[in-house]
Design a protein around this motif. Structure first.
Motif, PDB file in Angstrom:
ATOM      1  N   VAL A   1       8.979 100.360  38.452  1.00 51.52           N
ATOM      2  CA  VAL A   1       9.824 101.123  37.529  1.00 51.52           C
ATOM      3  C   VAL A   1      10.759 100.162  36.799  1.00 51.52           C
ATOM      4  O   VAL A   1      11.121  99.113  37.325  1.00 51.52           O
ATOM      5  CB  VAL A   1      10.667 102.224  38.234  1.00 51.52           C
ATOM      6  CG1 VAL A   1       9.795 103.313  38.806  1.00 51.52           C
ATOM      7  CG2 VAL A   1      11.569 101.644  39.300  1.00 51.52           C
ATOM      8  N   ILE A   2      11.138 100.543  35.593  1.00 52.99           N
ATOM      9  CA  ILE A   2      12.052  99.724  34.817  1.00 52.99           C
ATOM     10  C   ILE A   2      13.462  99.914  35.339  1.00 52.99           C
ATOM     11  O   ILE A   2      13.871 101.018  35.667  1.00 52.99           O
ATOM     12  CB  ILE A   2      11.951 100.089  33.326  1.00 52.99           C
ATOM     13  CG1 ILE A   2      10.597  99.601  32.797  1.00 52.99           C
ATOM     14  CG2 ILE A   2      13.082  99.464  32.512  1.00 52.99           C
ATOM     15  CD1 ILE A   2      10.216 100.194  31.475  1.00 52.99           C
ATOM     16  N   ASP A   3      14.159  98.815  35.431  1.00 54.70           N
ATOM     17  CA  ASP A   3      15.556  98.827  35.853  1.00 54.70           C
ATOM     18  C   ASP A   3      16.390  98.502  34.612  1.00 54.70           C
ATOM     19  O   ASP A   3      16.629  97.339  34.312  1.00 54.70           O
ATOM     20  CB  ASP A   3      15.734  97.759  36.946  1.00 54.70           C
ATOM     21  CG  ASP A   3      17.189  97.542  37.309  1.00 54.70           C
ATOM     22  OD1 ASP A   3      18.009  98.425  37.017  1.00 54.70           O
ATOM     23  OD2 ASP A   3      17.485  96.491  37.889  1.00 54.70           O
ATOM     24  N   PRO A   4      16.790  99.549  33.883  1.00 55.43           N
ATOM     25  CA  PRO A   4      17.419  99.307  32.571  1.00 55.43           C
ATOM     26  C   PRO A   4      18.711  98.501  32.656  1.00 55.43           C
ATOM     27  O   PRO A   4      18.990  97.702  31.774  1.00 55.43           O
ATOM     28  CB  PRO A   4      17.697 100.717  32.034  1.00 55.43           C
ATOM     29  CG  PRO A   4      16.986 101.658  32.932  1.00 55.43           C
ATOM     30  CD  PRO A   4      16.781 100.963  34.238  1.00 55.43           C
ATOM     31  N   GLY A   5      19.465  98.696  33.714  1.00 63.50           N
ATOM     32  CA  GLY A   5      20.720  97.971  33.834  1.00 63.50           C
ATOM     33  C   GLY A   5      20.538  96.578  34.414  1.00 63.50           C
ATOM     34  O   GLY A   5      21.436  95.756  34.369  1.00 63.50           O
ATOM     35  N   GLY A   6      19.359  96.329  34.984  1.00 64.10           N
ATOM     36  CA  GLY A   6      19.101  95.034  35.606  1.00 64.10           C
ATOM     37  C   GLY A   6      19.910  94.818  36.869  1.00 64.10           C
ATOM     38  O   GLY A   6      20.120  93.689  37.307  1.00 64.10           O
ATOM     39  N   LYS A   7      20.368  95.927  37.477  1.00 63.27           N
ATOM     40  CA  LYS A   7      21.284  95.775  38.603  1.00 63.27           C
ATOM     41  C   LYS A   7      20.773  96.407  39.894  1.00 63.27           C
ATOM     42  O   LYS A   7      21.470  96.392  40.908  1.00 63.27           O
ATOM     43  CB  LYS A   7      22.640  96.431  38.261  1.00 63.27           C
ATOM     44  CG  LYS A   7      23.342  95.776  37.085  1.00 63.27           C
ATOM     45  CD  LYS A   7      24.551  95.022  37.574  1.00 63.27           C
ATOM     46  CE  LYS A   7      25.132  94.043  36.565  1.00 63.27           C
ATOM     47  NZ  LYS A   7      25.165  94.456  35.185  1.00 63.27           N
ATOM     48  N   ALA A   8      19.607  97.013  39.853  1.00 67.09           N
ATOM     49  CA  ALA A   8      19.105  97.696  41.040  1.00 67.09           C
ATOM     50  C   ALA A   8      18.877  96.691  42.169  1.00 67.09           C
ATOM     51  O   ALA A   8      18.543  95.532  41.930  1.00 67.09           O
ATOM     52  CB  ALA A   8      17.810  98.427  40.712  1.00 67.09           C
ATOM     53  N   ASN A   9      19.077  97.160  43.371  1.00 67.58           N
ATOM     54  CA  ASN A   9      18.870  96.296  44.526  1.00 67.58           C
ATOM     55  C   ASN A   9      17.399  95.992  44.726  1.00 67.58           C
ATOM     56  O   ASN A   9      16.546  96.733  44.279  1.00 67.58           O
ATOM     57  CB  ASN A   9      19.379  96.990  45.798  1.00 67.58           C
ATOM     58  CG  ASN A   9      20.890  96.996  45.837  1.00 67.58           C
ATOM     59  OD1 ASN A   9      21.536  96.086  45.330  1.00 67.58           O
ATOM     60  ND2 ASN A   9      21.448  98.049  46.421  1.00 67.58           N
ATOM     61  N   GLY A  10      17.185  94.950  45.435  1.00 67.82           N
ATOM     62  CA  GLY A  10      15.820  94.649  45.844  1.00 67.82           C
ATOM     63  C   GLY A  10      15.127  93.668  44.929  1.00 67.82           C
ATOM     64  O   GLY A  10      15.707  93.095  44.023  1.00 67.82           O
ATOM     65  N   ARG A  11      13.884  93.507  45.224  1.00 65.54           N
ATOM     66  CA  ARG A  11      13.059  92.550  44.537  1.00 65.54           C
ATOM     67  C   ARG A  11      12.818  92.994  43.099  1.00 65.54           C
ATOM     68  O   ARG A  11      12.534  94.154  42.837  1.00 65.54           O
ATOM     69  CB  ARG A  11      11.728  92.504  45.296  1.00 65.54           C
ATOM     70  CG  ARG A  11      10.732  91.516  44.820  1.00 65.54           C
ATOM     71  CD  ARG A  11       9.486  91.690  45.669  1.00 65.54           C
ATOM     72  NE  ARG A  11       9.733  91.281  47.052  1.00 65.54           N
ATOM     73  CZ  ARG A  11       9.668  90.013  47.449  1.00 65.54           C
ATOM     74  NH1 ARG A  11       9.360  89.065  46.606  1.00 65.54           N
ATOM     75  NH2 ARG A  11       9.885  89.706  48.705  1.00 65.54           N
ATOM     76  N   GLY A  12      12.928  92.082  42.191  1.00 64.51           N
ATOM     77  CA  GLY A  12      12.659  92.417  40.802  1.00 64.51           C
ATOM     78  C   GLY A  12      11.832  91.348  40.120  1.00 64.51           C
ATOM     79  O   GLY A  12      11.847  90.188  40.534  1.00 64.51           O
ATOM     80  N   VAL A  13      11.092  91.742  39.125  1.00 64.85           N
ATOM     81  CA  VAL A  13      10.397  90.776  38.281  1.00 64.85           C
ATOM     82  C   VAL A  13      10.839  91.049  36.841  1.00 64.85           C
ATOM     83  O   VAL A  13      11.368  92.114  36.534  1.00 64.85           O
ATOM     84  CB  VAL A  13       8.857  90.864  38.396  1.00 64.85           C
ATOM     85  CG1 VAL A  13       8.396  90.544  39.806  1.00 64.85           C
ATOM     86  CG2 VAL A  13       8.338  92.233  37.985  1.00 64.85           C
TER      87      VAL A  13
END
Ligand SMILES: [Zn+2]
Length: 91
Positions: free
Chosen positions: A34-46
């Motif tokens: 899922v897109i994380d629009p704020g770029g602040k969600a916890n966890g692993r991100g790409v």
């Protein structure tokens, strides 16, 4: 741009490093990207460029599933994500 340091992140599609703010962050929720629009969600991100070509490259390499440690990403989930991605980059 001046020489001020900006955090760089690498797009999993084209593999280019760009300022974080220019990229879209993607996280895993319930086994789906899922897109994380704020770029602040916890966890692993790409990260992906706001460019459908980069999403296509990432899909080809299964970079999202790999980067987010998603087992068995279904074509349906990939399509839902693609639609969400298209919506997001339109803005
Ligand atoms: Zn890219």
């Amino acid at each position: 741009m001046k020489t001020r340091k900006v955090p760089l992140r690498r797009c999993v599609g084209c593999m280019e490093s760009k300022p974080k703010g220019e990229l879209l962050r993607v996280v895993e929720r319930d086994g789906k990207p899922v897109i994380d629009p704020g770029g602040k969600a916890n966890g692993r991100g790409v990260y992906l460029c706001r460019d459908e070509a980069c999403l296509a490259k990432a899909e080809k390499k299964k970079a999202l599933a790999r980067g987010l440690k998603i087992q068995g990403l279904t074509p349906e989930d990939a399509e839902v994500f693609r639609d969400a991605f298209r919506e997001e980059i339109k803005q």
